[in-house]
Each structure stands twice: as structure tokens, then as C-alpha cells.
Write a protein that holds these residues in place. Sequence first.
Motif, short mmCIF file in Angstrom:
data_model
loop_
_atom_site.label_atom_id
_atom_site.label_comp_id
_atom_site.label_asym_id
_atom_site.label_seq_id
_atom_site.Cartn_x
_atom_site.Cartn_y
_atom_site.Cartn_z
N GLY A 1 34.10 41.14 29.64
CA GLY A 1 34.33 40.41 30.89
C GLY A 1 34.27 38.91 30.69
O GLY A 1 35.18 38.18 31.11
N MET A 2 33.22 38.44 30.02
CA MET A 2 33.09 37.01 29.79
C MET A 2 34.14 36.51 28.79
O MET A 2 34.61 35.37 28.89
N ALA A 3 34.53 37.36 27.86
CA ALA A 3 35.59 36.98 26.93
C ALA A 3 36.90 36.76 27.67
O ALA A 3 37.64 35.81 27.38
N ALA B 1 49.04 41.04 37.35
CA ALA B 1 48.72 41.34 35.96
C ALA B 1 47.24 41.66 35.80
O ALA B 1 46.87 42.61 35.09
N LEU B 2 46.38 40.89 36.45
CA LEU B 2 44.94 41.14 36.39
C LEU B 2 44.60 42.50 36.98
O LEU B 2 43.81 43.27 36.39
N ALA B 3 45.20 42.81 38.13
CA ALA B 3 44.93 44.09 38.77
C ALA B 3 45.42 45.26 37.91
O ALA B 3 44.73 46.28 37.77
N LEU B 4 46.60 45.13 37.33
CA LEU B 4 47.14 46.21 36.50
C LEU B 4 46.31 46.39 35.23
O LEU B 4 46.09 47.52 34.79
N ALA B 5 45.85 45.28 34.65
CA ALA B 5 45.01 45.39 33.45
C ALA B 5 43.72 46.14 33.77
O ALA B 5 43.30 47.03 33.01
N GLY B 6 43.10 45.80 34.90
CA GLY B 6 41.89 46.52 35.31
C GLY B 6 42.17 47.98 35.59
O GLY B 6 41.38 48.86 35.22
N LEU B 7 43.30 48.27 36.22
CA LEU B 7 43.66 49.64 36.56
C LEU B 7 43.90 50.48 35.30
O LEU B 7 43.46 51.64 35.21
N ILE B 8 44.60 49.91 34.33
CA ILE B 8 44.89 50.64 33.09
C ILE B 8 43.60 50.97 32.35
O ILE B 8 43.40 52.09 31.87
N ARG B 9 42.72 49.98 32.25
CA ARG B 9 41.46 50.23 31.56
C ARG B 9 40.59 51.22 32.33
O ARG B 9 39.93 52.08 31.73
N LEU B 10 40.59 51.11 33.65
CA LEU B 10 39.79 52.03 34.46
C LEU B 10 40.31 53.45 34.34
O LEU B 10 39.52 54.41 34.25
N THR C 1 27.49 54.80 27.77
CA THR C 1 27.25 54.07 29.03
C THR C 1 28.36 54.24 30.05
O THR C 1 28.19 53.87 31.20
N GLY C 2 29.52 54.74 29.64
CA GLY C 2 30.64 54.88 30.57
C GLY C 2 31.55 53.68 30.61
O GLY C 2 32.55 53.68 31.32
N GLY C 3 31.21 52.63 29.84
CA GLY C 3 32.08 51.46 29.78
C GLY C 3 31.84 50.51 30.94
O GLY C 3 31.18 50.85 31.92
N PRO C 4 32.40 49.29 30.84
CA PRO C 4 32.22 48.29 31.90
C PRO C 4 33.12 48.54 33.11
O PRO C 4 33.99 47.74 33.45
N MET D 1 36.92 47.44 37.96
CA MET D 1 37.12 47.52 39.42
C MET D 1 37.19 46.13 40.02
O MET D 1 38.00 45.86 40.92
N GLY D 2 36.34 45.23 39.52
CA GLY D 2 36.38 43.85 40.00
C GLY D 2 37.71 43.19 39.71
O GLY D 2 38.25 42.44 40.54
N ALA D 3 38.27 43.46 38.52
CA ALA D 3 39.56 42.89 38.15
C ALA D 3 40.66 43.37 39.10
O ALA D 3 41.54 42.59 39.50
N ILE D 4 40.60 44.64 39.46
CA ILE D 4 41.61 45.18 40.39
C ILE D 4 41.53 44.49 41.74
O ILE D 4 42.53 44.03 42.29
N VAL D 5 40.32 44.39 42.28
CA VAL D 5 40.13 43.79 43.61
C VAL D 5 40.50 42.31 43.59
O VAL D 5 41.27 41.84 44.44
N VAL D 6 39.95 41.58 42.63
CA VAL D 6 40.23 40.14 42.56
C VAL D 6 41.71 39.89 42.31
O VAL D 6 42.31 38.99 42.91
N GLY D 7 42.32 40.68 41.43
CA GLY D 7 43.74 40.51 41.15
C GLY D 7 44.60 40.73 42.37
O GLY D 7 45.53 39.95 42.64
N LEU D 8 44.31 41.77 43.14
CA LEU D 8 45.08 42.03 44.35
C LEU D 8 44.90 40.93 45.38
O LEU D 8 45.86 40.54 46.07
N VAL D 9 43.68 40.41 45.49
CA VAL D 9 43.43 39.31 46.44
C VAL D 9 44.22 38.07 46.02
O VAL D 9 44.86 37.41 46.86
#
Length: 224
Positions: free
Chosen positions: A75-77, A172-181, A191-194, A199-207
Amino acid sequence: MEFTLLWAALTGVVFAWIGTKIWSEGLPDHPADRMIGAAAGGLLIGRLTEMFLQGINPITNPLDILIVRGGVHTGMASLGAVTAYLWSAKWNLRYLDATAPAALFGLAGWHAGCVWRGACLGTESAHPWAWAQDGSAITRHPVELYAALGFVIAAFVVAKLSSALLVRTGTALALAGLIRLATEPMRPSITGGPVGWYMGAIVVGLVIAAVGARLIEQRIPQPT
């Protein structure tokens, strides 16, 4: 020395360079160089963040910064890479939109680089296209190749979108989050991954995309 991680990274770089050739309109000068520099900056931020979380002092252990296999906070990267790219582009948001398809294409290359690392497989699967690791009879999902295909499709989809400010970036941000999710459940993980970051990427990207389409384009003069 084991170079497979390097080959995977270079695959991502090559894909990103190809993306800048396919979608060249509106890009800044030397777009591939800027993307590589931004990725390196993001990698450094992600590695330092992970070291702090693990309780490793980068000042007293500077060589540990280079041990990328020790962990990178994705995320920070990602945030670091975007910030570095914007800084190199003199904070012109239009360059983010122009670069979005190539960036997604670069991510496709990174995931496809799993071939060099022998790390494409995930959870067990009986599908005809699943395959087994050497020495195993259990066939598994080629989950990293699923992700690579998803990012290739996403790159072409984003390239077709409106040029309204930040619409391509947000999508692009939303799709990247969706693909990874979507692919995360097929990755073996304790741990199930980040998932929260995805999910944050999807929401923020759509906004961001919605704001770009409905507010910025209509009410705020566009930067040149």
C-alpha cells in the motif's frame, strides 16, 4: 545469487515501456524513465515502511533495505510511486491519466513475471488449465496469470475512457484494486492478504473517477 525476482521486475518494466508505446498521447517526456524512477521510489518507501513495522531500524541496519524479499508494504509502495511520479511530472494530474493504461500494463508484466520465479500457482484447482508444481500431483490455479490477464484487459478498457480529468486515473485505481481483490482468495496466504487496501483502492478510485467526470470537468478550468 538468485535473480528470478529481478527478471520478474524487468518483465514489468518491459511491459510498462510497451504500454507507453501503445498509449503515447499526452505522456510527458521520457515516460518510461519516469515510471521506472517512480516505481523505484515507491519500492523504497514500501520497504522502509515494512522495516518499521517489523521493528528493524533502517539507520542501524542499512543493508536490510536492499533485502526486498524481507517484505515490502504494497500500500505504501503504491502511494510512494504515485507521489514520485507526480513530482517528476511537476504535479500535472493530466499525466496520471495519460500514464494509467501503461501503468496497468506494467502491473500485468510484473504478475506475468511469476513464470521466472516459479510462483504462478495458488490454491488447488481441478480446471483443465490448472497445473501442478514439479514433484506434486496437485493441480493449482495459475492465479498470477489470471491477474496478469486482468491487468491487460484493464489497460485497454481505461485507454478507451473519457479524457476528463482523473477519470482514467480513478478507474485504473479501482480496477487494480478489484483485480487484486478478486484473485486474492486463490493465493495461499496465512493472513489473507491486504484486502483492506484493495477495497480502499476500489472505493477511492471510484470516488476520484466520479469527481473527475461530474465536478472537475464541469466546474473547474482544466490545467494545460
